[in-house]
Design a protein around this motif. Structure first.
Motif, PDB file in Angstrom:
ATOM      1  N   ARG A   3       0.836  -1.213   0.000  1.00  0.00           N
ATOM      2  CA  ARG A   3       0.000   0.000   0.000  1.00  0.00           C
ATOM      3  C   ARG A   3       0.862   1.251   0.000  1.00  0.00           C
ATOM      4  N   LEU A   4       1.920   1.234   0.790  1.00  0.00           N
ATOM      5  CA  LEU A   4       2.812   2.385   0.852  1.00  0.00           C
ATOM      6  C   LEU A   4       3.487   2.610  -0.496  1.00  0.00           C
ATOM      7  N   LEU A   5       3.950   1.556  -1.123  1.00  0.00           N
ATOM      8  CA  LEU A   5       4.582   1.695  -2.439  1.00  0.00           C
ATOM      9  C   LEU A   5       3.576   2.139  -3.491  1.00  0.00           C
ATOM     10  N   SER A   6       2.339   1.694  -3.387  1.00  0.00           N
ATOM     11  CA  SER A   6       1.300   2.130  -4.319  1.00  0.00           C
ATOM     12  C   SER A   6       1.054   3.632  -4.189  1.00  0.00           C
ATOM     13  N   ARG A   9       4.048   5.437  -5.674  1.00  0.00           N
ATOM     14  CA  ARG A   9       3.998   5.395  -7.135  1.00  0.00           C
ATOM     15  C   ARG A   9       2.995   6.422  -7.666  1.00  0.00           C
ATOM     16  N   THR A  10       1.824   6.499  -7.047  1.00  0.00           N
ATOM     17  CA  THR A  10       0.816   7.473  -7.466  1.00  0.00           C
ATOM     18  C   THR A  10       1.321   8.897  -7.260  1.00  0.00           C
ATOM     19  N   VAL A  14       1.847  11.678 -10.277  1.00  0.00           N
ATOM     20  CA  VAL A  14       1.220  13.011 -10.268  1.00  0.00           C
ATOM     21  C   VAL A  14       2.291  14.095 -10.333  1.00  0.00           C
ATOM     22  N   PHE A  15       3.364  13.910  -9.583  1.00  0.00           N
ATOM     23  CA  PHE A  15       4.460  14.869  -9.604  1.00  0.00           C
ATOM     24  C   PHE A  15       5.084  14.962 -10.996  1.00  0.00           C
ATOM     25  N   ALA A  16       5.227  13.833 -11.678  1.00  0.00           N
ATOM     26  CA  ALA A  16       5.793  13.831 -13.031  1.00  0.00           C
ATOM     27  C   ALA A  16       4.890  14.569 -14.005  1.00  0.00           C
ATOM     28  N   VAL A  17       3.577  14.367 -13.908  1.00  0.00           N
ATOM     29  CA  VAL A  17       2.639  15.057 -14.809  1.00  0.00           C
ATOM     30  C   VAL A  17       2.696  16.559 -14.579  1.00  0.00           C
TER      31      VAL A  17
END
Length: 98
Positions: A3-6, A9-10, A14-17
């Motif tokens: 869950r933490l890795l999910s 990743r999210t 979002v930061f990349a977008v």
């Protein structure tokens, strides 16, 4: 841990977008300012006989050239940084694998 890795990743996605949007805005703003600063030079080209199409092609050609050179250097720096980080993790005993 999954869950933490999910969540991580999210968050990174979002930061990349957001980073891509901000980068595109900065690039557009930079080229707009460059064209505005060179308006006298572009007007002089038009005065000595260059067509509107030739001036537009020159500006777009310069933009493409700067973009290709910047992208090439950015890609090289990114690959180098990834290799460096992979070596640092390996030296710390946390091999990331392929």
């Amino acid at each position: 841990i999954a869950r933490l890795l999910s969540f991580l990743r999210t968050f990174l996605l979002v930061f990349a977008v957001i980073s891509v949007f901000v980068g595109a805005f900065i690039i557009f703003n930079t080229f707009s300012m460059l064209v505005a600063q060179r308006s006298r030079e572009l007007a002089l080209l038009r005065a000595v006989g260059a067509s509107r199409r030739q001036v537009t092609r020159a500006v777009l050609g310069e933009a493409v050239g700067v973009g290709v050179v910047g992208s090439t250097f950015g890609l090289g720096a990114g690959v180098g940084l990834a290799l460096l980080l992979q070596a640092l993790f390996r030296a710390a005993g946390a091999d990331l694998g392929g």
